[in-house]
Design a protein around this motif. Sequence first.
Motif, mmCIF file in Angstrom:
data_model
loop_
_atom_site.group_PDB
_atom_site.id
_atom_site.type_symbol
_atom_site.label_atom_id
_atom_site.label_comp_id
_atom_site.label_asym_id
_atom_site.label_seq_id
_atom_site.Cartn_x
_atom_site.Cartn_y
_atom_site.Cartn_z
ATOM 1 N N VAL A 1 0.129 11.719 -9.281
ATOM 2 C CA VAL A 1 0.765 12.860 -9.025
ATOM 3 C C VAL A 1 2.268 12.460 -9.793
ATOM 4 C CG1 VAL A 1 2.475 14.034 -7.405
ATOM 5 C CG2 VAL A 1 0.528 13.255 -6.698
ATOM 6 N N LYS A 2 2.459 13.601 -10.746
ATOM 7 C CA LYS A 2 3.583 13.361 -11.869
ATOM 8 C C LYS A 2 4.643 14.154 -10.973
ATOM 9 C CE LYS A 2 0.822 11.949 -14.958
ATOM 10 N NZ LYS A 2 0.779 10.453 -15.284
ATOM 11 N N PRO A 3 6.252 13.407 -11.579
ATOM 12 C CA PRO A 3 7.241 13.480 -11.254
ATOM 13 C C PRO A 3 7.677 15.007 -11.098
ATOM 14 C CG PRO A 3 7.495 11.731 -12.541
ATOM 15 C CD PRO A 3 6.084 12.414 -12.801
ATOM 16 N N GLU A 4 6.968 15.864 -12.067
ATOM 17 C CA GLU A 4 7.198 17.298 -12.196
ATOM 18 C C GLU A 4 6.306 17.921 -11.375
ATOM 19 O OE1 GLU A 4 4.501 16.134 -15.582
ATOM 20 O OE2 GLU A 4 6.125 15.344 -14.732
ATOM 21 N N ASP A 5 5.492 17.401 -10.614
ATOM 22 C CA ASP A 5 4.107 18.307 -9.909
ATOM 23 C C ASP A 5 4.833 18.380 -8.610
ATOM 24 O OD1 ASP A 5 2.447 18.144 -11.683
ATOM 25 O OD2 ASP A 5 1.497 16.300 -10.897
ATOM 26 N N TRP B 1 0.725 -1.301 0.161
ATOM 27 C CA TRP B 1 0.281 -0.027 -0.139
ATOM 28 C C TRP B 1 0.810 1.286 -0.136
ATOM 29 C CZ3 TRP B 1 -5.176 -0.240 -0.458
ATOM 30 C CH2 TRP B 1 -5.955 -1.515 -0.285
ATOM 31 N N PRO B 2 1.064 2.083 -1.003
ATOM 32 C CA PRO B 2 1.612 3.494 -1.072
ATOM 33 C C PRO B 2 1.181 4.213 -0.349
ATOM 34 C CG PRO B 2 1.241 2.299 -3.244
ATOM 35 C CD PRO B 2 0.410 1.526 -2.366
ATOM 36 N N ASP B 3 2.293 5.188 -0.362
ATOM 37 C CA ASP B 3 1.796 6.731 0.596
ATOM 38 C C ASP B 3 0.862 7.584 -0.341
ATOM 39 O OD1 ASP B 3 3.380 7.928 -1.152
ATOM 40 O OD2 ASP B 3 4.932 8.057 -0.016
ATOM 41 N N ILE B 4 0.540 8.641 0.415
ATOM 42 C CA ILE B 4 -0.359 9.556 -0.328
ATOM 43 C C ILE B 4 -0.181 9.909 -1.676
ATOM 44 C CG2 ILE B 4 0.767 11.594 0.702
ATOM 45 C CD1 ILE B 4 -3.060 10.996 0.767
ATOM 46 N N ARG B 5 0.843 9.767 -2.040
ATOM 47 C CA ARG B 5 1.300 10.274 -3.503
ATOM 48 C C ARG B 5 1.145 9.069 -4.458
ATOM 49 N NH1 ARG B 5 6.826 12.093 -4.412
ATOM 50 N NH2 ARG B 5 7.393 11.395 -2.443
#
Length: 288
Positions: free
Chosen positions: A115-119, A76-80
């Motif tokens: 969430v994209k890397p550039e965000d 289960w990943p984090d909020i991103r």
Amino acid sequence: MCDELTEGDLDRAGLPVTRRGFAGMVAVGGAAFAATACAQGVGDKGNMVTIVTPDGTADAYFTHPSSGKHPAVLIWPDIRGLRPAFRQMADRLAADGYAVLALNPFYRDAQGEVVKPEDDWTQPAIRERLFGYAGKLTREAVARDATALAAWFDKQKAVDTKRGIGVTGYCLGGPFTIFSAAAVPDRYKACGSFHGSRVSNDTPTSPHLAIAQTKAQYLFAIAENDDARDPAEKDRLKAALAGRSGFNEVEVYAGAQHGWCPPDGRAYNEAAAEKAWGRMLALFKAAL
């Protein structure tokens, strides 16, 4: 937990990371994990998959050793959400001999990377969107997911169904490890929570109260600043684990800030992350 107070802690700790910095950290972490995976024969066995659940079609990343049957592990990943850092972590765990599924926990609202890397995920509009997604992940929703995913695991040729399933959770995902084990106690046998968000609190619905409904063994790795905010959390967890057999560990990681495990986070702490990884493997060895 991932909130404005946590961001303030990171600011005070002198850990600013720009969007360019995040990308660089992913690249460095990815190279290290990829080298390990290649050496252990994971190779091209990692793929995006879709899984039908009662709430829709979930997208996830599934990776495992090139041959044989292995204990399954759900991440289960984090909020991103699901992103390159968690696919890298899944590949690394596969290289250690596990069949690993890293889930997009927000599949009900969005497929792929939320969430994209550039965000800059700390921006109010992005945070509001993410916390809106997270608000739908009630204990009941997580239980439905965990049940569907356990059934999916047991149909995979790479999974050894004679052994239990492990489950790990980061930040947002920390409590979900307990909810998963409570939903399917005969399958989820090892739970690792890393800087888990409010896995224990003083309310009647605190996640840690569900430990009694599980058959799992546990690892709770707590961030130093989370402990400072709620010093009683570790004591509640220890009390919930008292008398249980097997591997059950609660530790505050000195010097580690909330979010220290994923290699693309501004709080990433390599020494503490490696220690947590080693303890996770010890848990899996004992329980699976």
